[in-house]
Design a protein around this motif. Structure first.
Motif, PDB file in Angstrom:
ATOM      1  N   GLN A  62      31.374 -33.468  -9.409  1.00  0.00           N
ATOM      2  CA  GLN A  62      31.608 -34.559 -10.360  1.00  0.00           C
ATOM      3  C   GLN A  62      31.247 -34.166 -11.796  1.00  0.00           C
ATOM      4  N   LEU A  63      30.123 -33.472 -11.947  1.00  0.00           N
ATOM      5  CA  LEU A  63      29.611 -33.182 -13.290  1.00  0.00           C
ATOM      6  C   LEU A  63      30.346 -32.051 -14.011  1.00  0.00           C
ATOM      7  N   LEU A  64      30.675 -30.995 -13.302  1.00  0.00           N
ATOM      8  CA  LEU A  64      31.297 -29.841 -13.948  1.00  0.00           C
ATOM      9  C   LEU A  64      32.601 -30.209 -14.661  1.00  0.00           C
ATOM     10  N   GLY A  69      35.501 -30.322 -19.068  1.00  0.00           N
ATOM     11  CA  GLY A  69      36.844 -30.796 -19.392  1.00  0.00           C
ATOM     12  C   GLY A  69      37.921 -30.143 -18.542  1.00  0.00           C
ATOM     13  N   GLU A  70      37.510 -29.370 -17.539  1.00  0.00           N
ATOM     14  CA  GLU A  70      38.457 -28.697 -16.659  1.00  0.00           C
ATOM     15  C   GLU A  70      38.333 -29.260 -15.242  1.00  0.00           C
ATOM     16  N   PRO A  71      39.430 -29.260 -14.489  1.00  0.00           N
ATOM     17  CA  PRO A  71      39.381 -29.833 -13.138  1.00  0.00           C
ATOM     18  C   PRO A  71      38.484 -29.015 -12.213  1.00  0.00           C
ATOM     19  N   TRP A  72      37.995 -29.689 -11.181  1.00  0.00           N
ATOM     20  CA  TRP A  72      37.166 -29.026 -10.173  1.00  0.00           C
ATOM     21  C   TRP A  72      38.002 -27.975  -9.454  1.00  0.00           C
ATOM     22  N   ASP A  73      37.394 -26.812  -9.254  1.00  0.00           N
ATOM     23  CA  ASP A  73      38.029 -25.720  -8.536  1.00  0.00           C
ATOM     24  C   ASP A  73      36.984 -25.129  -7.596  1.00  0.00           C
ATOM     25  N   GLU A  74      37.156 -25.401  -6.317  1.00  0.00           N
ATOM     26  CA  GLU A  74      36.186 -24.958  -5.300  1.00  0.00           C
ATOM     27  C   GLU A  74      35.990 -23.445  -5.332  1.00  0.00           C
ATOM     28  N   GLN A  75      37.071 -22.698  -5.446  1.00  0.00           N
ATOM     29  CA  GLN A  75      36.966 -21.237  -5.448  1.00  0.00           C
ATOM     30  C   GLN A  75      36.220 -20.732  -6.678  1.00  0.00           C
ATOM     31  N   ARG A  76      36.458 -21.365  -7.806  1.00  0.00           N
ATOM     32  CA  ARG A  76      35.746 -20.954  -9.027  1.00  0.00           C
ATOM     33  C   ARG A  76      34.259 -21.249  -8.885  1.00  0.00           C
ATOM     34  N   PHE A  77      33.914 -22.376  -8.270  1.00  0.00           N
ATOM     35  CA  PHE A  77      32.512 -22.707  -8.065  1.00  0.00           C
ATOM     36  C   PHE A  77      31.835 -21.673  -7.169  1.00  0.00           C
ATOM     37  N   VAL A  78      32.501 -21.287  -6.105  1.00  0.00           N
ATOM     38  CA  VAL A  78      31.956 -20.262  -5.210  1.00  0.00           C
ATOM     39  C   VAL A  78      31.793 -18.940  -5.961  1.00  0.00           C
ATOM     40  N   ALA A  79      32.784 -18.584  -6.760  1.00  0.00           N
ATOM     41  CA  ALA A  79      32.714 -17.334  -7.526  1.00  0.00           C
ATOM     42  C   ALA A  79      31.570 -17.378  -8.553  1.00  0.00           C
ATOM     43  N   LEU A  80      31.367 -18.528  -9.181  1.00  0.00           N
ATOM     44  CA  LEU A  80      30.236 -18.669 -10.114  1.00  0.00           C
ATOM     45  C   LEU A  80      28.910 -18.451  -9.389  1.00  0.00           C
ATOM     46  N   ARG A  81      28.772 -19.065  -8.247  1.00  0.00           N
ATOM     47  CA  ARG A  81      27.540 -18.894  -7.466  1.00  0.00           C
ATOM     48  C   ARG A  81      27.347 -17.439  -7.085  1.00  0.00           C
ATOM     49  N   HIS A  82      28.423 -16.784  -6.700  1.00  0.00           N
ATOM     50  CA  HIS A  82      28.316 -15.382  -6.294  1.00  0.00           C
ATOM     51  C   HIS A  82      27.961 -14.484  -7.475  1.00  0.00           C
ATOM     52  N   LEU A  83      28.475 -14.801  -8.645  1.00  0.00           N
ATOM     53  CA  LEU A  83      28.142 -14.004  -9.825  1.00  0.00           C
ATOM     54  C   LEU A  83      26.636 -14.036 -10.090  1.00  0.00           C
ATOM     55  N   PHE A  84      26.025 -15.187  -9.838  1.00  0.00           N
ATOM     56  CA  PHE A  84      24.579 -15.344 -10.050  1.00  0.00           C
ATOM     57  C   PHE A  84      23.796 -15.213  -8.740  1.00  0.00           C
ATOM     58  N   ARG A  85      24.362 -14.535  -7.751  1.00  0.00           N
ATOM     59  CA  ARG A  85      23.810 -14.527  -6.394  1.00  0.00           C
ATOM     60  C   ARG A  85      22.322 -14.212  -6.318  1.00  0.00           C
ATOM     61  N   GLY A  86      21.809 -13.340  -7.136  1.00  0.00           N
ATOM     62  CA  GLY A  86      20.382 -13.043  -7.090  1.00  0.00           C
ATOM     63  C   GLY A  86      19.558 -13.961  -7.959  1.00  0.00           C
ATOM     64  N   GLN A  87      20.210 -14.793  -8.741  1.00  0.00           N
ATOM     65  CA  GLN A  87      19.511 -15.623  -9.709  1.00  0.00           C
ATOM     66  C   GLN A  87      19.532 -17.111  -9.379  1.00  0.00           C
TER      67      GLN A  87
END
Length: 182
Positions: A62-64, A69-87
């Motif tokens: 809901q918040l992102l 201002g961009e629509p929710w994208d499940e794959q992008r959210f997963v990729a963001l999490r993976h980019l910060f996987r150790g953090q």
């Protein structure tokens, strides 16, 4: 199995890495903006930075879009999490995505001024969202007053606190936040 070219490439990458933790996090945030766009990257990092303990995936859903201002994208959210996987890690019973280290939160907070919305506006967007949650939702109970106060909309915070329809849990959550802020 590494040859001289591989070794040289690794040395260039390592040599280009900042030696300071804050600068290393900033470089990571810059890379995130390159990969996902500045709006989504700053919204993702900014939302976590102003939270007390991160957000659930349902909250990000809901918040992102509201912040970026961009629509929710499940794959992008997963990729963001993976980019910060150790953090990043999920914490607590609510499985909230949060930074692993206080230094990362500090680095992220230092970038809030680069967001398209001011920090008080960001808190107001979050408060508006939290107010749509069920009265017994744990984040609604514990975080609404936090973000109403941080939005600097004190009249609205007072109106929320004085609302006679608030449940006992909502009043207790708001009272804890007010007591902590004093």
């Amino acid at each position: 199995l590494l040859d001289a070219d591989d070794s040289a490439r690794v040395q260039r990458v390592v040599g280009a890495m900042p030696g300071d933790i804050l600068l290393l996090y900033r470089a990571t945030f810059d890379r995130t903006a390159e990969l996902f766009g500045a709006a989504v990257a700053s919204a993702f990092v900014g939302l976590i930075a102003v939270s007390r303990a991160g957000w659930r995936e349902s909250d990000f859903r809901q918040l992102l879009p509201r912040v970026s201002g961009e629509p929710w994208d499940e794959q992008r959210f997963v990729a963001l999490r993976h980019l910060f996987r150790g953090q990043l890690r999920q914490r607590g019973d609510l499985a909230q995505w949060d930074f692993n280290h206080a230094q990362m939160r500090a680095a992220a907070r230092s970038r809030l001024t680069a967001m398209p919305v001011s920090e008080p506006q960001l808190h107001l967007l979050i408060a508006d969202y939290l107010l749509t949650l069920a009265p017994d939702d744990p984040l609604h109970v514990s975080e609404t007053m936090v973000h109403l106060l941080a939005s600097k909309n004190y009249a609205r915070a007072a109106g929320y606190y004085g609302d006679s329809s608030l449940s006992k849990a909502e009043v207790q959550g708001a009272t804890r936040v007010l007591a902590d802020s004093l």
